[in-house]
Design a protein around this motif. Structure first.
Motif, PDB file in Angstrom:
ATOM      1  N   TRP A  57       0.842  -1.198   0.000  1.00  0.00           N
ATOM      2  CA  TRP A  57       0.000   0.000   0.000  1.00  0.00           C
ATOM      3  C   TRP A  57       0.880   1.253   0.000  1.00  0.00           C
ATOM      4  CZ3 TRP A  57      -0.574   4.347   2.871  1.00  0.00           C
ATOM      5  CH2 TRP A  57      -1.691   5.124   2.599  1.00  0.00           C
ATOM      6  N   VAL A  58       1.951   1.237   0.807  1.00  0.00           N
ATOM      7  CA  VAL A  58       2.849   2.393   0.882  1.00  0.00           C
ATOM      8  C   VAL A  58       3.488   2.656  -0.476  1.00  0.00           C
ATOM      9  CG1 VAL A  58       4.977   3.307   1.908  1.00  0.00           C
ATOM     10  CG2 VAL A  58       3.306   2.130   3.343  1.00  0.00           C
ATOM     11  N   TYR A  59       4.004   1.606  -1.114  1.00  0.00           N
ATOM     12  CA  TYR A  59       4.620   1.782  -2.433  1.00  0.00           C
ATOM     13  C   TYR A  59       3.612   2.348  -3.437  1.00  0.00           C
ATOM     14  CZ  TYR A  59       8.931  -0.754  -1.244  1.00  0.00           C
ATOM     15  OH  TYR A  59      10.124  -1.147  -0.711  1.00  0.00           O
ATOM     16  N   LEU A  60       2.418   1.790  -3.489  1.00  0.00           N
ATOM     17  CA  LEU A  60       1.404   2.274  -4.426  1.00  0.00           C
ATOM     18  C   LEU A  60       1.011   3.712  -4.121  1.00  0.00           C
ATOM     19  CD1 LEU A  60      -0.841  -0.882  -4.819  1.00  0.00           C
ATOM     20  CD2 LEU A  60       0.705   0.108  -6.505  1.00  0.00           C
ATOM     21  N   HIS A  61       0.874   4.030  -2.843  1.00  0.00           N
ATOM     22  CA  HIS A  61       0.529   5.394  -2.455  1.00  0.00           C
ATOM     23  C   HIS A  61       1.613   6.374  -2.899  1.00  0.00           C
ATOM     24  CE1 HIS A  61      -1.246   8.622  -0.148  1.00  0.00           C
ATOM     25  NE2 HIS A  61      -0.090   8.817   0.453  1.00  0.00           N
ATOM     26  N   MET A  62       2.874   6.016  -2.718  1.00  0.00           N
ATOM     27  CA  MET A  62       3.967   6.898  -3.111  1.00  0.00           C
ATOM     28  C   MET A  62       4.013   7.079  -4.630  1.00  0.00           C
ATOM     29  SD  MET A  62       5.047   7.983  -0.322  1.00  0.00           S
ATOM     30  CE  MET A  62       6.313   9.002  -1.007  1.00  0.00           C
ATOM     31  N   ILE A  63       3.753   6.018  -5.382  1.00  0.00           N
ATOM     32  CA  ILE A  63       3.704   6.145  -6.840  1.00  0.00           C
ATOM     33  C   ILE A  63       2.598   7.110  -7.238  1.00  0.00           C
ATOM     34  CG2 ILE A  63       3.150   4.907  -8.979  1.00  0.00           C
ATOM     35  CD1 ILE A  63       4.576   2.445  -7.649  1.00  0.00           C
ATOM     36  N   GLU A  64       1.419   6.974  -6.619  1.00  0.00           N
ATOM     37  CA  GLU A  64       0.299   7.880  -6.914  1.00  0.00           C
ATOM     38  C   GLU A  64       0.659   9.326  -6.586  1.00  0.00           C
ATOM     39  OE1 GLU A  64      -2.727   6.233  -4.433  1.00  0.00           O
ATOM     40  OE2 GLU A  64      -3.322   4.739  -5.914  1.00  0.00           O
ATOM     41  N   GLU A  65       1.282   9.536  -5.426  1.00  0.00           N
ATOM     42  CA  GLU A  65       1.642  10.898  -5.012  1.00  0.00           C
ATOM     43  C   GLU A  65       2.661  11.517  -5.969  1.00  0.00           C
ATOM     44  OE1 GLU A  65       0.630  13.031  -2.407  1.00  0.00           O
ATOM     45  OE2 GLU A  65      -1.031  11.602  -2.434  1.00  0.00           O
ATOM     46  N   TYR A  66       3.687  10.759  -6.328  1.00  0.00           N
ATOM     47  CA  TYR A  66       4.689  11.282  -7.269  1.00  0.00           C
ATOM     48  C   TYR A  66       4.036  11.625  -8.600  1.00  0.00           C
ATOM     49  CZ  TYR A  66       8.886  10.456  -4.521  1.00  0.00           C
ATOM     50  OH  TYR A  66       9.866  10.518  -3.573  1.00  0.00           O
ATOM     51  N   ALA A  67       3.167  10.741  -9.099  1.00  0.00           N
ATOM     52  CA  ALA A  67       2.512  10.993 -10.379  1.00  0.00           C
ATOM     53  C   ALA A  67       1.659  12.251 -10.315  1.00  0.00           C
ATOM     54  CB  ALA A  67       1.656   9.789 -10.771  1.00  0.00           C
ATOM     55  N   ARG A  68       0.918  12.410  -9.228  1.00  0.00           N
ATOM     56  CA  ARG A  68       0.053  13.587  -9.103  1.00  0.00           C
ATOM     57  C   ARG A  68       0.886  14.864  -9.049  1.00  0.00           C
ATOM     58  NH1 ARG A  68      -3.062  15.033  -4.022  1.00  0.00           N
ATOM     59  NH2 ARG A  68      -2.397  12.951  -3.445  1.00  0.00           N
ATOM     60  N   HIS A  69       1.931  14.876  -8.242  1.00  0.00           N
ATOM     61  CA  HIS A  69       2.737  16.089  -8.110  1.00  0.00           C
ATOM     62  C   HIS A  69       3.540  16.377  -9.372  1.00  0.00           C
ATOM     63  CE1 HIS A  69       1.515  16.982  -4.098  1.00  0.00           C
ATOM     64  NE2 HIS A  69       1.756  15.737  -3.736  1.00  0.00           N
ATOM     65  N   ASN A  70       3.999  15.332 -10.063  1.00  0.00           N
ATOM     66  CA  ASN A  70       4.669  15.555 -11.349  1.00  0.00           C
ATOM     67  C   ASN A  70       3.696  16.144 -12.352  1.00  0.00           C
ATOM     68  OD1 ASN A  70       7.245  14.734 -10.640  1.00  0.00           O
ATOM     69  ND2 ASN A  70       6.837  12.605 -11.139  1.00  0.00           N
ATOM     70  N   GLY A  71       2.450  15.704 -12.310  1.00  0.00           N
ATOM     71  CA  GLY A  71       1.430  16.289 -13.179  1.00  0.00           C
ATOM     72  C   GLY A  71       1.203  17.752 -12.873  1.00  0.00           C
ATOM     73  N   HIS A  72       1.180  18.103 -11.581  1.00  0.00           N
ATOM     74  CA  HIS A  72       1.038  19.509 -11.203  1.00  0.00           C
ATOM     75  C   HIS A  72       2.198  20.331 -11.748  1.00  0.00           C
ATOM     76  CE1 HIS A  72      -1.462  18.248  -7.453  1.00  0.00           C
ATOM     77  NE2 HIS A  72      -2.167  18.167  -8.561  1.00  0.00           N
ATOM     78  N   ALA A  73       3.409  19.812 -11.589  1.00  0.00           N
ATOM     79  CA  ALA A  73       4.588  20.533 -12.067  1.00  0.00           C
ATOM     80  C   ALA A  73       4.538  20.702 -13.584  1.00  0.00           C
ATOM     81  CB  ALA A  73       5.863  19.786 -11.661  1.00  0.00           C
ATOM     82  N   ASP A  74       4.049  19.691 -14.285  1.00  0.00           N
ATOM     83  CA  ASP A  74       3.951  19.778 -15.735  1.00  0.00           C
ATOM     84  C   ASP A  74       2.944  20.848 -16.152  1.00  0.00           C
ATOM     85  OD1 ASP A  74       4.855  18.810 -18.266  1.00  0.00           O
ATOM     86  OD2 ASP A  74       2.920  17.820 -18.512  1.00  0.00           O
ATOM     87  N   LEU A  75       1.831  20.936 -15.430  1.00  0.00           N
ATOM     88  CA  LEU A  75       0.839  21.978 -15.728  1.00  0.00           C
ATOM     89  C   LEU A  75       1.423  23.375 -15.508  1.00  0.00           C
ATOM     90  CD1 LEU A  75      -2.360  20.412 -14.143  1.00  0.00           C
ATOM     91  CD2 LEU A  75      -1.859  20.688 -16.576  1.00  0.00           C
ATOM     92  N   ILE A  76       2.184  23.530 -14.448  1.00  0.00           N
ATOM     93  CA  ILE A  76       2.817  24.829 -14.174  1.00  0.00           C
ATOM     94  C   ILE A  76       3.812  25.168 -15.282  1.00  0.00           C
ATOM     95  CG2 ILE A  76       4.383  26.048 -12.608  1.00  0.00           C
ATOM     96  CD1 ILE A  76       3.032  24.403 -10.331  1.00  0.00           C
ATOM     97  N   ARG A  77       4.626  24.181 -15.666  1.00  0.00           N
ATOM     98  CA  ARG A  77       5.592  24.420 -16.733  1.00  0.00           C
ATOM     99  C   ARG A  77       4.895  24.793 -18.035  1.00  0.00           C
ATOM    100  NH1 ARG A  77       6.374  22.360 -21.013  1.00  0.00           N
ATOM    101  NH2 ARG A  77       5.337  20.441 -20.447  1.00  0.00           N
ATOM    102  N   GLU A  78       3.793  24.110 -18.365  1.00  0.00           N
ATOM    103  CA  GLU A  78       3.059  24.430 -19.588  1.00  0.00           C
ATOM    104  C   GLU A  78       2.540  25.867 -19.564  1.00  0.00           C
ATOM    105  OE1 GLU A  78      -0.007  21.541 -20.300  1.00  0.00           O
ATOM    106  OE2 GLU A  78       1.430  19.920 -20.598  1.00  0.00           O
ATOM    107  N   ARG A  79       2.116  26.333 -18.400  1.00  0.00           N
ATOM    108  CA  ARG A  79       1.634  27.708 -18.282  1.00  0.00           C
ATOM    109  C   ARG A  79       2.776  28.707 -18.479  1.00  0.00           C
ATOM    110  NH1 ARG A  79      -3.268  29.386 -18.670  1.00  0.00           N
ATOM    111  NH2 ARG A  79      -2.805  31.036 -17.224  1.00  0.00           N
TER     112      ARG A  79
END
Length: 86
Positions: A57-79
């Motif tokens: 569960w911890v590993y899956l949760h960390m993968i989800e968190e990294y993916a979500r935050h990387n997506g946020h960073a990508d949206l900021i970069r696109e802007r």
């Protein structure tokens, strides 16, 4: 941590030092690897906030968190630069 706000340590970032925080994170990674070395994914433990969680569960949760935050960073970069990916 604030007793009435368990995530309170994330409320005040005015004095944050990104380089020091990244270095602290990098120093923690080998310690995390060492702590779980040899444990099966089904290994369970409890915290004060969440009983009976598995290492899986911890590993899956960390993968989800990294993916979500990387997506946020990508949206900021696109802007900032206007470039979008495939």
């Amino acid at each position: 941590m604030h007793p009435d706000n368990l995530d309170g340590d994330f409320d005040d970032v005015a004095g944050a030092d990104a380089e020091a925080n990244l270095n602290a994170y990098a120093a923690e990674l080998p310690l995390c690897d060492e702590a779980v070395a040899g444990l099966p994914l089904e290994h369970e433990f409890s915290t004060s906030r969440r009983p009976g969680i598995s290492l899986r569960w911890v590993y899956l949760h960390m993968i989800e968190e990294y993916a979500r935050h990387n997506g946020h960073a990508d949206l900021i970069r696109e802007r900032i630069d206007g470039v979008t990916g495939d």
